[in-house]
Design an enzyme around this catalytic site. Structure first.
Site, short mmCIF file in Angstrom:
data_model
loop_
_atom_site.label_atom_id
_atom_site.label_comp_id
_atom_site.label_asym_id
_atom_site.label_seq_id
_atom_site.Cartn_x
_atom_site.Cartn_y
_atom_site.Cartn_z
N ALA A 178 104.78 66.10 41.48
CA ALA A 178 104.56 67.15 42.46
C ALA A 178 104.10 66.63 43.87
O ALA A 178 103.37 65.57 44.14
CB ALA A 178 103.43 68.25 41.76
N ASP A 179 104.17 67.46 45.01
CA ASP A 179 103.61 67.33 46.14
C ASP A 179 103.65 68.66 47.23
O ASP A 179 104.50 69.41 46.92
CB ASP A 179 104.68 66.24 46.94
CG ASP A 179 104.03 65.95 48.24
OD1 ASP A 179 103.40 64.93 48.20
OD2 ASP A 179 104.39 66.18 49.26
N THR A 180 102.65 68.66 47.99
CA THR A 180 102.25 69.64 48.88
C THR A 180 102.00 69.51 50.08
O THR A 180 101.37 68.49 50.35
CB THR A 180 101.05 70.50 47.99
OG1 THR A 180 101.09 70.73 46.60
CG2 THR A 180 100.60 71.65 48.66
#
Length: 212
Positions: free
Chosen positions: A82-84
């Protein structure tokens, strides 16, 4: 790689491995009752998006993190990366490099609305994958400089996309509103993700999802 949180309830189910250093993502899965292990994926800190748009960037980084773990596995498993990022005027904003960077990020949010996007990749060692991108709009009211000073001094901005955690800042009384899934802002889109994990982890690996 090390085991974190709960053991798998059913040994016949594929393992779920979270490819993330983020304690918040671990806590979100744990709070949802999802059994998982942790393996830290590739460090993306030196990568820059260039002219890539936010949606493609978070999807690409999520896949990179997941595949960096999945490619070395031999057993049945699903790896979650995941990445934000925060998207406002100007460059995409990830984690701040230092206190000055954090202060500049926070200052750019005051009195306006920015978008927060989280990309998720579900990947297996044989290369099957599903990419999910979710976005939420976050609006900040006016904020006293003293509150920012206290926050910067606390060090709580470290390792957070945009230098803040939504729930923590709202709990501290900051004038912040979210339109969309608040958990997307915090690092995992938990309104969508559990159903997709169910599809990938229910017995033998035969997910219904494909590249999104």
């Amino acid at each position: 790689m090390y085991t974190y949180a709960m053991p798998r309830p059913d040994a016949d189910q594929p393992r779920l491995i979270l490819a993330s250093r983020s304690p918040r993502r671990r806590a979100m899965l744990d709070d949802a009752g999802i059994a998982f292990e942790v393996a830290e994926g590739v460090d993306d800190g030196g990568l820059l998006p260039g002219s890539v748009d936010a949606e493609h960037w978070v999807a690409a980084l999520a896949f990179l993190k997941a595949w960096s773990v999945a490619r070395d596995l031999e057993e049945s498993a699903v790896v979650l990366g995941a990445d934000t990022v925060c998207a406002a005027d100007g460059p995409l904003l990830g984690k701040p490099a230092d206190a000055a960077d954090a202060r500049a990020m926070l200052g750019s949010f005051i009195g306006g609305t920015h978008q927060v996007l989280t990309g998720v990749a579900l990947v297996t060692p044989d290369g099957r994958r599903e990419l999910i991108v979710d976005a939420a709009d976050v609006t900040w009211g006016q904020l006293d400089e003293t509150a920012i000073d206290r926050y910067i001094d606390s060090g709580d901005w470290q390792d957070k996309a945009g230098a803040y955690n939504l729930a923590e800042r709202q709990a501290d009384g900051w004038p912040i509103e979210c339109a969309g899934d608040p958990t997307t802002v915090m690092g995992l889109p938990m309104q969508r993700l559990p159903a997709r994990l169910d599809a990938w982890l229910a017995g033998p690996l035969d997910p219904t999802g494909s590249v999104a």
